[in-house]
Write an enzyme that holds these catalytic residues in place. Structure first.
Site, PDB file in Angstrom:
ATOM      1  N   GLY A  54       0.813  -1.202   0.000  1.00 42.02           N
ATOM      2  CA  GLY A  54       0.000   0.000   0.000  1.00 42.02           C
ATOM      3  C   GLY A  54       0.845   1.249   0.000  1.00 42.02           C
ATOM      4  N   HIS A  60      -1.987   0.704   9.044  1.00 40.90           N
ATOM      5  CA  HIS A  60      -0.701   1.379   8.836  1.00 40.90           C
ATOM      6  C   HIS A  60      -0.856   2.568   7.875  1.00 40.90           C
ATOM      7  CE1 HIS A  60       3.803   1.240   8.030  1.00 40.90           C
ATOM      8  NE2 HIS A  60       3.376   1.836   6.921  1.00 40.90           N
ATOM      9  N   GLU A  61      -1.478   2.343   6.740  1.00 42.07           N
ATOM     10  CA  GLU A  61      -1.558   3.401   5.722  1.00 42.07           C
ATOM     11  C   GLU A  61      -2.463   4.543   6.173  1.00 42.07           C
ATOM     12  OE1 GLU A  61       0.479   3.533   3.393  1.00 42.07           O
ATOM     13  OE2 GLU A  61       1.221   1.469   3.340  1.00 42.07           O
ATOM     14  N   HIS A  79      -0.526   6.915   8.139  1.00 43.29           N
ATOM     15  CA  HIS A  79       0.155   7.945   7.335  1.00 43.29           C
ATOM     16  C   HIS A  79      -0.822   9.057   6.942  1.00 43.29           C
ATOM     17  CE1 HIS A  79       3.950   5.885   6.941  1.00 43.29           C
ATOM     18  NE2 HIS A  79       3.479   4.893   6.217  1.00 43.29           N
ATOM     19  N   TRP A  86      10.572   3.954  12.767  1.00 37.19           N
ATOM     20  CA  TRP A  86      12.049   4.023  12.845  1.00 37.19           C
ATOM     21  C   TRP A  86      12.606   5.329  12.286  1.00 37.19           C
ATOM     22  CZ3 TRP A  86       9.275   1.257   9.293  1.00 37.19           C
ATOM     23  CH2 TRP A  86       9.538   1.469   7.953  1.00 37.19           C
ATOM     24  N   THR A 116       7.695   7.274  21.523  1.00 35.94           N
ATOM     25  CA  THR A 116       8.161   6.047  20.868  1.00 35.94           C
ATOM     26  C   THR A 116       9.682   6.023  20.936  1.00 35.94           C
ATOM     27  OG1 THR A 116       8.107   7.201  18.736  1.00 35.94           O
ATOM     28  CG2 THR A 116       6.189   5.885  19.314  1.00 35.94           C
ATOM     29  N   GLN A 140      14.653   4.122  17.098  1.00 36.94           N
ATOM     30  CA  GLN A 140      14.754   2.765  16.533  1.00 36.94           C
ATOM     31  C   GLN A 140      15.586   2.826  15.275  1.00 36.94           C
ATOM     32  OE1 GLN A 140      11.069   0.469  16.321  1.00 36.94           O
ATOM     33  NE2 GLN A 140      11.609  -0.327  14.305  1.00 36.94           N
TER      34      GLN A 140
HETATM   35 ZN   LIG Z   1       4.278   3.092   5.637  1.00 31.83          ZN
END
Ligand SMILES: [Zn+2]
Length: 435
Positions: free
Chosen positions: A208, A252-253, A256, A264, A280, A283
């Site tokens: 994606g 996840h998308e 964004h 990370w 967070t 990383q």
């Molecule tokens: Zn991503």
């Protein structure tokens, strides 16, 4: 060098540097690759590559994103300024299913399984969040947003929120053609009022990609590989690929789309990048598969690899942090980049048609050049608004109301449309055919 290019170059090998360089430059401007059946061997998301290409093409994008970032950081420092809307933000969703084969035409039930996963993951209702290691367990956040399939389209008509559209395109790339009806895709609905999701046969080995807040409205939304869309656990009869069959690619998308960066910091392991969130851990690089905790990098106490914004398998990501939640919710504060969602009517069903009580109509039907309104005696044509929509609810700019009772439709392609005639209090909608 970013990871997508790196993996593509690695596949080509060092014996063909010129070809590799050509491929790299072609990918940077979004050309579609010839390889249409790249197997998915690990999670890959095209969001950062798309961002780099958009920044290169539109210098003003960096300024718009900087303004959004400044407001986000201001709100993070002053929690009392955060969104004033009590309770849950409701996000109307339209899903554009683009299919070339029957298998790609995922069912409404598979789409609904995806909406269910988003609602669990964004409201901390997913049962697996309790796997979060103890040192991070106190950070697991309820983001407080709810996703609903649209019940009202941009024209004000009833909708299921799912569009199924056949296409001649067998594989899509990150060039955004899937978001453009003229390029074989399907146009976005008003991105200030809807979250647009496109489910399609995305190529390049990607699951994606998304567009961050601040980008162009016409390409605003999230693209997801059809076989990584939805949840086998909720709807077993769907079409899925293993490891990415629990709906977490969309989680996840959409992260964004709500302005989250990769956990990370997209720095290829340098420990210098940041996800712009304070709670967070720093990383090194992305994690794949299902890593045991702790995987230590950058002298942290263990990567937060179970975060939705890492690259692990669906079954091994199950939390957003409090800082990520604040970052997302900043978009819904006054002046925020996605504050328009708060006033969207997309999630509520339209009122019944009022044609029977409003004495307005038009003729002729079918029409080839113009429609003429038949108004009540003494009514002023200037007080009416008239818009023409296609059957998917897209406003047709080729049809223009002159404010004097006539709508020019000469430039409208032949086909069926809706005309919406409003007088400020009521809107009448009728079909007509352009010949
Ligand atoms: Zn991503």
């Amino acid at each position: 060098m970013n990871k997508l290019y790196f993996s593509a170059l690695a596949l080509l090998g060092s014996a063909a540097p010129a070809l590799a360089q050509d491929l790299q430059s072609r990918m940077a401007v979004g050309y579609q690759l010839e390889a249409t059946t790249t197997p998915i061997t690990h999670r890959a998301c095209g969001t950062m590559e798309v961002l780099q290409a958009q920044l290169a093409a539109d210098p003003a994008l960096a300024q718009r994103m900087a303004r959004i970032e400044a407001q986000t950081q201001q709100l993070a420092a002053n929690p009392t300024l955060q969104r004033t809307t009590a309770g849950t933000v409701i996000i109307p969703v339209v899903v554009h299913v683009l299919y070339n084969t029957a298998a790609q035409n995922i069912s409404d039930a598979q789409v609904q399984s995806q909406i269910a996963v988003l609602n669990e993951d964004y409201q901390k209702l997913n049962s697996d969040y309790n796997k979060t290691p103890g040192i991070y367990a106190g950070l697991v956040a309820n983001v407080g947003v709810q996703f609903v399939l649209a019940r009202r389209d941009p024209a004000g008509l009833a909708t299921t929120g799912v569009i199924h559209k056949q296409t001649k395109t067998s594989s899509w790339s990150t060039n955004d053609a899937v978001k453009n009806s003229k390029r074989g895709g399907d146009n976005a609905w008003d991105a200030t009022k809807y979250l647009n999701l496109w489910a399609c046969n995305l190529g390049q080995g990607l699951l994606g990609y998304a567009q961050f807040p601040g980008g162009s409205a016409s390409t605003d939304g999230v693209v997801i590989l059809y076989s990584a869309f939805g949840s086998r656990a909720k709807y077993a009869a769907g079409t899925y690929i293993s490891s990415y069959d629990l709906g977490r690619t969309a989680t996840h998308e959409v992260g964004h789309w709500l302005n989250l960066r990769h956990i990370w910091g997209d720095d290829n392991g340098a420990c210098t990048g940041s996800d712009l969130v304070t709670d967070t851990p720093n990383q090194g690089a992305e994690n794949y598969g299902c890593p045991a905790f702790p995987h230590v990098s950058c002298s942290n106490s263990g990567d937060m690899s179970m975060n939705y914004m890492d690259y692990v398998d669906d079954a091994c990501m199950y939390m957003f942090s409090t800082g990520q939640s604040s970052r997302m919710n900043a978009l819904f504060a006054p002046g925020g980049a996605r504050v328009g969602i708060l006033t969207s009517l997309g999630g509520t069903a339209p009122r019944p048609a009022l044609a029977a009580t409003t004495p307005v109509s038009f003729y002729p039907n079918p029409a080839s050049e113009r429609l003429t309104l038949a108004l009540p005696a003494g009514a002023s044509a200037a007080r009416y608004t008239v818009q023409v929509f296609d059957l998917s609810g897209h406003a047709m700019s080729q049809a223009r109301y002159d404010g004097r009772g006539q709508v020019q439709v000469t430039d409208l392609p032949k086909g069926l449309y809706y005309v919406a005639i409003g007088d400020g209090t009521e809107t009448v909608r009728q079909r007509f055919e352009k010949q």
